[in-house]
Write an enzyme that holds these catalytic residues in place. Sequence first.
Site, mmCIF file in Angstrom:
data_model
loop_
_atom_site.group_PDB
_atom_site.id
_atom_site.type_symbol
_atom_site.label_atom_id
_atom_site.label_comp_id
_atom_site.label_asym_id
_atom_site.label_seq_id
_atom_site.Cartn_x
_atom_site.Cartn_y
_atom_site.Cartn_z
ATOM 1 N N ASP A 167 0.869 -1.168 0.000
ATOM 2 C CA ASP A 167 0.000 0.000 0.000
ATOM 3 C C ASP A 167 0.919 1.237 0.000
ATOM 4 O O ASP A 167 2.104 1.132 0.324
ATOM 5 C CB ASP A 167 -0.879 -0.036 1.257
ATOM 6 N N ASP A 195 -0.148 5.189 0.747
ATOM 7 C CA ASP A 195 -0.416 6.187 1.800
ATOM 8 C C ASP A 195 -0.433 5.533 3.185
ATOM 9 O O ASP A 195 -1.164 4.567 3.403
ATOM 10 C CB ASP A 195 -1.776 6.869 1.567
HETATM 11 MG MG LIG Z 1 -2.906 3.221 3.349
#
Ligand SMILES: [Mg+2]
Length: 378
Positions: free
Chosen positions: A26, A28
Amino acid sequence: VDSSPISAGRLQHGAVRDGYDAVLFDVDGTLVSGHEPIGGAPETVAALRGDGLRIRFVTNNASRSAGQVADLLRRARFDAVPEEVGTSGRVAASLLAAQLPHGAPVLVVGADALRQEVCDVGLHPVGTAADGPVAVVQGFSAEVGWRELAEACIAIRGGAWWVACNGDVTVPSPRGLLPGNGALVAAVTAATNVGPIIAGKPHPALLQHAAAGVGRDRSLVVGDRLDTDVVAARKGGFDALLVLSGVTSAAQVLAAPPSARPRYLADDVTALKHPIGDLVIVGEQAPWQVTLRGATLHLRSPATAVGQSAAAALRALCAAWWPIGSGEPAVVADDARSRDVLERLGLARVPAAWVRAPVGADAYRTVEVELLVEVRKV
Ligand SMILES: [Mg+2]
């Protein structure tokens, strides 16, 4: 007979490459916060590449194209190319293209990057309900305002199919949690009484597409959200590492329902540089000892806990709580070291008596009255 207390399924030797041949990150809250890299993350990803692991970046944020995500990662000192990036915008566009005829009008509520994804799959992006869209696609953009949401409401009330790129209600930033696409989707849901189909995580398609692109069997998913990253990983049959560098609190991890419980847990992605078996798997964690008395978890550390991360204590708490409990347990510390780590995890409770204690001028008056009573007794 091996009588060691290692639980079944635990990886006993080596680092990530011994168990996996690709890592799906992932973005962010896992690798970057806003535009800044999370401490040690660029070096960790480089070290994993050096070990021969394939790397993919999978983001629910549809405000940037794959090329723009790769640019952002490179500016944050990650080695990344657009071909390694998967976005929820692309998955949403693919989903629409699979259901709609070529050239069908689609109302785009979101960023230019999402508009481009819709074009790229042969659909026709439009900007208002008056253009007769047969579908609405909604992704995050800081520019989306009331007028765009109003157009979406009109189209959806008129029968348009509604696909949201993702449902994350918040996005992490250096200033704290900000409204995410899920918060803007919720505004449309409130006004239409209709919910969208979610294209990104927790649907496993984004991860499955990334894993298929790697062409290997064993991929590890690394993310900072329980309800998207971990749920999508488990639905897709992947092991998940949850990192505490983004939006998820220790209390939320303890309270995670079975479908959102990660196999591994760490403060941040730098844990991937260490042997994964002993350091980050959710299980017993020397020197932390956890006992359950009534509905309360007691944490103690009879040996020195110097150098032990707070995440290690949380792994031990999860290992004790998850098999038998649900929801958020009460956690108390049985010694000073444990109290310190519970405070760092945000799990230290203010005693109930303190919460109920009166505050302000009345409190002082009460104390004075009691003192006077004491004096008279004397
Ligand atoms: Mg995230």
